[in-house]
Design an enzyme around this catalytic site. Structure first.
Site, PDB file in Angstrom:
ATOM      1  N   ASP A 131       0.850  -1.185   0.000  1.00 18.58           N
ATOM      2  CA  ASP A 131       0.000   0.000   0.000  1.00 18.58           C
ATOM      3  C   ASP A 131       0.890   1.240   0.000  1.00 18.58           C
ATOM      4  O   ASP A 131       1.699   1.439   0.912  1.00 18.58           O
ATOM      5  CB  ASP A 131      -0.886  -0.033   1.256  1.00 18.58           C
ATOM      6  CG  ASP A 131      -1.846   1.133   1.342  1.00 18.58           C
ATOM      7  OD1 ASP A 131      -1.383   2.291   1.265  1.00 18.58           O
ATOM      8  OD2 ASP A 131      -3.052   0.894   1.494  1.00 18.58           O
ATOM      9  N   ASP A 186       1.492   8.685  -8.700  1.00 19.65           N
ATOM     10  CA  ASP A 186       0.653   8.554  -9.893  1.00 19.65           C
ATOM     11  C   ASP A 186      -0.148   7.275  -9.742  1.00 19.65           C
ATOM     12  O   ASP A 186       0.001   6.324 -10.513  1.00 19.65           O
ATOM     13  CB  ASP A 186       1.522   8.530 -11.158  1.00 19.65           C
ATOM     14  CG  ASP A 186       0.692   8.567 -12.433  1.00 19.65           C
ATOM     15  OD1 ASP A 186      -0.477   8.966 -12.371  1.00 19.65           O
ATOM     16  OD2 ASP A 186       1.231   8.187 -13.496  1.00 19.65           O
TER      17      ASP A 186
END
Length: 249
Positions: free
Chosen positions: A115, A133
């Protein structure tokens, strides 16, 4: 959250000249030119590399979001002095790395199934450049656009480090995201449109990185291999113009 069943599988669409990564046919996540798999094929990715005008010789680059690996491949090939770590939460995206010619992990490149928000919060090694991004089928997740996340990004960066964030200009929360970045970085923010009027690239600068950047004639940044420079001429010009507009020069 890392359970593969909780993540949408992307698909690959190939044309005669390109190969693209999609979550839906409406939006391209990443695109690769078949004739040059290591080139930056989308304008917004070239604009993101404008961080080199603010931090020309990064030693450690952290990325949140792999996609088709365009930025990771470019940095690995053309910034030989940098190590790159990429945090990608979706295992189905990582499974396509060979499809998009992402090099195998080595001493300078690591792709981590993790994560990104947690990685940024827990990392203690620091980074010269942090590139965010990371999008899902629902767009930019809250975990990667909250005030807490941007505050964590500022903490992770080394002195004079640069955060680079890709945002969609037309989104209703665009102004809110930019304001959160300004708050996290004490106003040290430069916003540059990607030239296609769809993405806003935000360079959030820690310390003196933005203050010492001067607009003017663009030279090849130290640390960037000559072969990578030609692709970035237009992007560097846009960033330089934004610096000029900001300074009122």
């Amino acid at each position: 959250m890392l359970d593969p069943a909780k993540h949408v599988k992307p698909f690959v669409y190939a044309s005669a000249t390109t190969k693209a990564l999609h979550f839906s046919m409406h939006e391209i996540q990443s695109r690769m030119a078949l004739a040059d798999p290591f080139a930056l094929d989308l304008e917004y990715t070239r604009t993101m590399m404008g961080f080199l005008l603010l931090r020309p010789e990064p030693e450690r680059i952290v990325m949140v979001g792999l996609g088709g690996g365009s930025l990771a491949k470019f940095c690995h090939r053309h910034l030989p002095g940098a190590s790159i770590q990429v945090a990608e939460i979706n295992p189905h995206v990582i499974a396509l790395r060979d499809e998009f010619h992402v090099p195998p992990d080595d001493a300078r490149l690591q792709v981590l199934h993790t994560d990104g928000a947690n990685f940024v919060r827990e990392d203690t090694a620091g980074a010269d450049v942090l590139i965010v991004d990371g999008f899902t089928t629902d767009g930019l997740p809250l975990r990667l656009s909250s005030q807490r996340f941007y505050d964590d990004c500022e903490r992770l960066l080394a002195a004079d480090g640069v955060l680079v964030v890709n945002l969609h200009c037309g989104h209703r929360n665009y102004a809110t995201w930019v304001e959160r970045l300004r708050r996290a970085f004490d106003g040290g923010v430069l916003v540059v449109e990607d030239g296609e009027l769809s993405n806003g690239i935000v360079f959030a600068c820690k310390g003196a990185a933005l203050a010492r950047a001067t607009p003017g004639a663009v030279r090849r940044p130290r640390g960037l291999a000559p072969a990578g420079t030609q692709q970035l001429v237009g992007a560097f010009a846009r960033v330089s113009q934004a610096l000029k507009d900001r300074s009122g020069a």
